[in-house]
Design a protein around this motif. Structure first.
Motif, mmCIF file in Angstrom:
data_model
loop_
_atom_site.group_PDB
_atom_site.id
_atom_site.type_symbol
_atom_site.label_atom_id
_atom_site.label_comp_id
_atom_site.label_asym_id
_atom_site.label_seq_id
_atom_site.Cartn_x
_atom_site.Cartn_y
_atom_site.Cartn_z
ATOM 1 N N PRO A 19 0.830 -1.212 0.000
ATOM 2 C CA PRO A 19 0.000 0.000 0.000
ATOM 3 C C PRO A 19 0.863 1.260 0.000
ATOM 4 C CG PRO A 19 0.083 -0.940 2.188
ATOM 5 C CD PRO A 19 0.778 -1.921 1.298
ATOM 6 N N PRO A 20 0.308 2.390 -0.370
ATOM 7 C CA PRO A 20 1.079 3.632 -0.440
ATOM 8 C C PRO A 20 1.673 4.063 0.900
ATOM 9 C CG PRO A 20 -0.979 3.866 -1.642
ATOM 10 C CD PRO A 20 -1.063 2.575 -0.891
ATOM 11 N N ASP A 21 1.031 3.661 2.021
ATOM 12 C CA ASP A 21 1.541 4.094 3.319
ATOM 13 C C ASP A 21 2.559 3.108 3.911
ATOM 14 O OD1 ASP A 21 -0.209 2.055 3.849
ATOM 15 O OD2 ASP A 21 -1.385 3.146 5.346
ATOM 16 N N ALA A 22 2.896 2.042 3.158
ATOM 17 C CA ALA A 22 3.984 1.151 3.597
ATOM 18 C C ALA A 22 5.294 1.921 3.505
ATOM 19 C CB ALA A 22 4.032 -0.096 2.730
ATOM 20 N N THR A 23 6.277 1.514 4.284
ATOM 21 C CA THR A 23 7.553 2.221 4.295
ATOM 22 C C THR A 23 8.524 1.635 3.278
ATOM 23 O OG1 THR A 23 8.553 0.799 5.965
ATOM 24 C CG2 THR A 23 7.273 2.693 6.757
ATOM 25 N N ALA A 24 9.559 2.393 2.994
ATOM 26 C CA ALA A 24 10.600 1.905 2.103
ATOM 27 C C ALA A 24 11.244 0.641 2.664
ATOM 28 C CB ALA A 24 11.651 2.987 1.882
ATOM 29 N N THR A 25 11.358 0.558 3.980
ATOM 30 C CA THR A 25 11.900 -0.656 4.605
ATOM 31 C C THR A 25 11.011 -1.853 4.297
ATOM 32 O OG1 THR A 25 12.979 0.558 6.385
ATOM 33 C CG2 THR A 25 12.500 -1.755 6.790
ATOM 34 N N ASP A 26 9.683 -1.656 4.382
ATOM 35 C CA ASP A 26 8.745 -2.733 4.051
ATOM 36 C C ASP A 26 8.962 -3.209 2.612
ATOM 37 O OD1 ASP A 26 7.576 -2.479 6.559
ATOM 38 O OD2 ASP A 26 6.099 -1.005 5.859
ATOM 39 N N LEU A 40 4.841 -3.279 -6.737
ATOM 40 C CA LEU A 40 3.759 -2.416 -7.210
ATOM 41 C C LEU A 40 3.061 -1.780 -6.021
ATOM 42 C CD1 LEU A 40 2.675 -1.867 -10.123
ATOM 43 C CD2 LEU A 40 4.279 -3.752 -9.934
ATOM 44 N N VAL A 41 2.846 -0.495 -6.095
ATOM 45 C CA VAL A 41 2.123 0.215 -5.046
ATOM 46 C C VAL A 41 0.657 0.278 -5.463
ATOM 47 C CG1 VAL A 41 1.972 2.322 -3.686
ATOM 48 C CG2 VAL A 41 4.201 1.557 -4.572
ATOM 49 N N ALA A 42 -0.226 -0.306 -4.641
ATOM 50 C CA ALA A 42 -1.638 -0.402 -5.006
ATOM 51 C C ALA A 42 -2.511 0.156 -3.903
ATOM 52 C CB ALA A 42 -2.011 -1.857 -5.295
ATOM 53 N N ARG A 43 -3.533 0.894 -4.303
ATOM 54 C CA ARG A 43 -4.519 1.426 -3.364
ATOM 55 C C ARG A 43 -5.861 0.798 -3.688
ATOM 56 N NH1 ARG A 43 -4.038 6.381 -4.503
ATOM 57 N NH2 ARG A 43 -2.662 7.032 -2.782
ATOM 58 N N ASP A 44 -6.407 0.024 -2.749
ATOM 59 C CA ASP A 44 -7.680 -0.682 -2.948
ATOM 60 C C ASP A 44 -7.650 -1.534 -4.221
ATOM 61 O OD1 ASP A 44 -8.722 0.560 -0.674
ATOM 62 O OD2 ASP A 44 -9.378 2.307 -1.835
ATOM 63 N N GLY A 45 -6.526 -2.205 -4.436
ATOM 64 C CA GLY A 45 -6.395 -3.099 -5.574
ATOM 65 C C GLY A 45 -6.031 -2.439 -6.882
ATOM 66 N N GLU A 62 19.879 10.306 -2.248
ATOM 67 C CA GLU A 62 19.273 11.602 -1.959
ATOM 68 C C GLU A 62 18.718 11.729 -0.538
ATOM 69 O OE1 GLU A 62 16.285 11.972 -4.949
ATOM 70 O OE2 GLU A 62 17.725 12.159 -6.608
ATOM 71 N N ARG A 63 18.522 10.596 0.157
ATOM 72 C CA ARG A 63 17.902 10.639 1.486
ATOM 73 C C ARG A 63 18.727 9.836 2.492
ATOM 74 N NH1 ARG A 63 12.158 11.661 1.437
ATOM 75 N NH2 ARG A 63 11.375 11.991 -0.683
ATOM 76 N N GLN A 64 18.796 10.344 3.685
ATOM 77 C CA GLN A 64 19.476 9.616 4.758
ATOM 78 C C GLN A 64 18.485 8.825 5.605
ATOM 79 O OE1 GLN A 64 21.712 12.556 6.952
ATOM 80 N NE2 GLN A 64 23.331 12.679 5.395
ATOM 81 N N ASP A 65 17.204 9.206 5.554
ATOM 82 C CA ASP A 65 16.190 8.566 6.392
ATOM 83 C C ASP A 65 15.210 7.758 5.559
ATOM 84 O OD1 ASP A 65 15.119 10.727 5.082
ATOM 85 O OD2 ASP A 65 13.847 11.364 6.756
ATOM 86 N N LEU A 66 15.700 7.120 4.507
ATOM 87 C CA LEU A 66 14.821 6.454 3.557
ATOM 88 C C LEU A 66 13.972 5.367 4.200
ATOM 89 C CD1 LEU A 66 13.903 6.005 0.637
ATOM 90 C CD2 LEU A 66 15.859 4.469 0.332
ATOM 91 N N GLY A 67 14.511 4.662 5.173
ATOM 92 C CA GLY A 67 13.832 3.494 5.719
ATOM 93 C C GLY A 67 12.424 3.745 6.207
ATOM 94 N N HIS A 68 12.144 4.925 6.760
ATOM 95 C CA HIS A 68 10.828 5.204 7.342
ATOM 96 C C HIS A 68 9.945 6.052 6.430
ATOM 97 C CE1 HIS A 68 12.100 3.387 11.100
ATOM 98 N NE2 HIS A 68 13.200 4.132 11.069
ATOM 99 N N VAL A 69 10.434 6.355 5.230
ATOM 100 C CA VAL A 69 9.648 7.150 4.288
ATOM 101 C C VAL A 69 8.569 6.276 3.659
ATOM 102 C CG1 VAL A 69 9.732 8.439 2.118
ATOM 103 C CG2 VAL A 69 11.576 8.681 3.790
ATOM 104 N N GLU A 70 7.352 6.821 3.510
ATOM 105 C CA GLU A 70 6.271 6.064 2.895
ATOM 106 C C GLU A 70 6.483 5.944 1.393
ATOM 107 O OE1 GLU A 70 2.496 7.700 3.903
ATOM 108 O OE2 GLU A 70 2.619 7.053 6.005
ATOM 109 N N LEU A 71 5.999 4.830 0.841
ATOM 110 C CA LEU A 71 6.188 4.578 -0.584
ATOM 111 C C LEU A 71 5.537 5.646 -1.457
ATOM 112 C CD1 LEU A 71 5.708 0.709 -0.859
ATOM 113 C CD2 LEU A 71 7.812 2.031 -0.590
ATOM 114 N N SER A 72 4.488 6.262 -0.977
ATOM 115 C CA SER A 72 3.820 7.303 -1.757
ATOM 116 C C SER A 72 4.758 8.467 -2.068
ATOM 117 C CB SER A 72 2.587 7.821 -1.008
ATOM 118 O OG SER A 72 2.958 8.320 0.270
ATOM 119 N N ALA A 73 5.799 8.623 -1.269
ATOM 120 C CA ALA A 73 6.737 9.729 -1.461
ATOM 121 C C ALA A 73 7.890 9.376 -2.394
ATOM 122 C CB ALA A 73 7.293 10.182 -0.113
ATOM 123 N N VAL A 74 8.117 8.103 -2.634
ATOM 124 C CA VAL A 74 9.286 7.702 -3.440
ATOM 125 C C VAL A 74 8.918 6.871 -4.660
ATOM 126 C CG1 VAL A 74 10.851 7.786 -1.471
ATOM 127 C CG2 VAL A 74 9.672 5.648 -2.013
#
Length: 314
Positions: A19-26, A40-45, A62-74
């Motif tokens: 989902p879009p709110d999953a993190t880059a670590t996920d 693939l980033v999917a919202r409601d299928g 470009e980022r030092q804190d990538l692990g906690h960034v949501e997929l919607s941002a990257v």
């Protein structure tokens, strides 16, 4: 044949999504555990974006804190998709034109699409290697080889032959031949650079209704092979004039050969040249004559040629 094979016959059906709110670590964990190269980033299928191994490499720079960034941002968005009923040729062209390597497969229209699979350059390599590996944005153009002092580079599918009693000088009777395939990419690039976007050269359906029955190579592009042959004469070739008569169309994909014969020494380093371009069946495409001026190569080029011959870098 390949345009009759639908995408859904070779796509990978088990698509890894998040989902879009999953993190880059996920997403990185999914890449590792599932052994895939994209999520693939999917919202409601419905697919809304994609994150690939390449995206991770870019974002890490470009980022030092990538692990906690949501997929919607990257994630890469908007998402380029292909219909499951499209042909694998269509998929190749989409990958090329979009400069991507992962293509989600959907059923339904843009407003109600359902993710059903994914196709990548890897799958296309298995089934249609000559399409997936054709020179395009998907990979580098044919290798350049710097083997001459008078040209910047050569390519493996180019051929040049010079027949002369003394290959270091020019005299009447010398013959130069330059040969290369004229590809669809060549024609499209020529149209874009020159502005000659005549549909006869670029659109199959349009060209089919003309006297030629198919797309053909620009006449001036074919004429350019003469310039290529003359550029490889001993010395620095400078065009002074060229007259050409077009005798037959040149088919896209055909191998064309320019033949240039030195017929007269005009004095003061000027020469008259009879010119012909032949297609792959040795049919004369165009013929004419040119006048060229042959100067000595610049000292830098001569120095580079001596260094190459001795293996010395200086």
């Amino acid at each position: 044949m390949h345009d009759t094979i639908p995408v859904d016959e070779i796509m990978v059906e088990d698509v890894v999504t998040a989902p879009p709110d999953a993190t880059a670590t996920d997403a990185a964990t999914l890449l590792r555990d599932e052994g895939v190269s994209s999520v693939l980033v999917a919202r409601d299928g419905e697919p809304v974006g994609i994150v690939t191994e390449g995206d991770f490499a870019t974002q890490l720079c470009e980022r030092q804190d990538l692990g906690h960034v949501e997929l919607s941002a990257v994630m890469s968005t908007p998402l380029t998709t292909v219909e499951s009923t499209a042909s694998i040729v269509d998929a190749v062209e989409l990958l090329r034109s979009s400069d991507i390597e992962h293509l989600p497969v959907v059923d339904g229209g843009d407003d109600n699409s359902e993710l059903v699979g994914i196709i990548t350059t890897t799958e296309l390599t298995y089934y249609v290697p000559h399409l997936a590996h054709a020179p395009s944005r998907l990979e580098a153009a044919p290798t350049h080889r710097q083997v001459r002092t008078d040209t910047k580079y050569e390519r493996d599918d180019w051929e040049f032959e010079y027949r002369s009693a003394d290959e270091s000088t020019i005299s009447a009777g010398d013959i130069a031949r330059f040969s290369k395939p004229i590809t669809d990419d060549d024609v499209e690039a020529f149209a874009d650079v020159t502005g000659d976007t005549n549909r006869l050269h670029l659109e199959d359906a349009y060209a089919a209704e003309t006297r030629f029955g198919k797309r053909i190579v620009h006449g001036v592009l074919a004429n350019g092979l003469i310039s290529a042959a003359l550029a490889r004469l001993p010395g620095l070739t400078i065009y002074l004039s060229q007259e050409s008569s077009f005798r037959a169309p040149l088919s896209i994909g055909d191998r064309a050969t320019a033949v240039c014969e030195i017929v007269e020494d005009l004095g003061r380093s000027k020469y008259r040249v009879e010119t012909v371009v032949l297609d792959g069946d040795d049919t004369t495409v165009l013929e004419g004559s040119a006048v060229v001026l042959i100067d000595d190569l610049p000292a830098m080029a001569t120095h580079e040629g001596d260094a190459a011959a001795t293996g010395s870098p200086d």
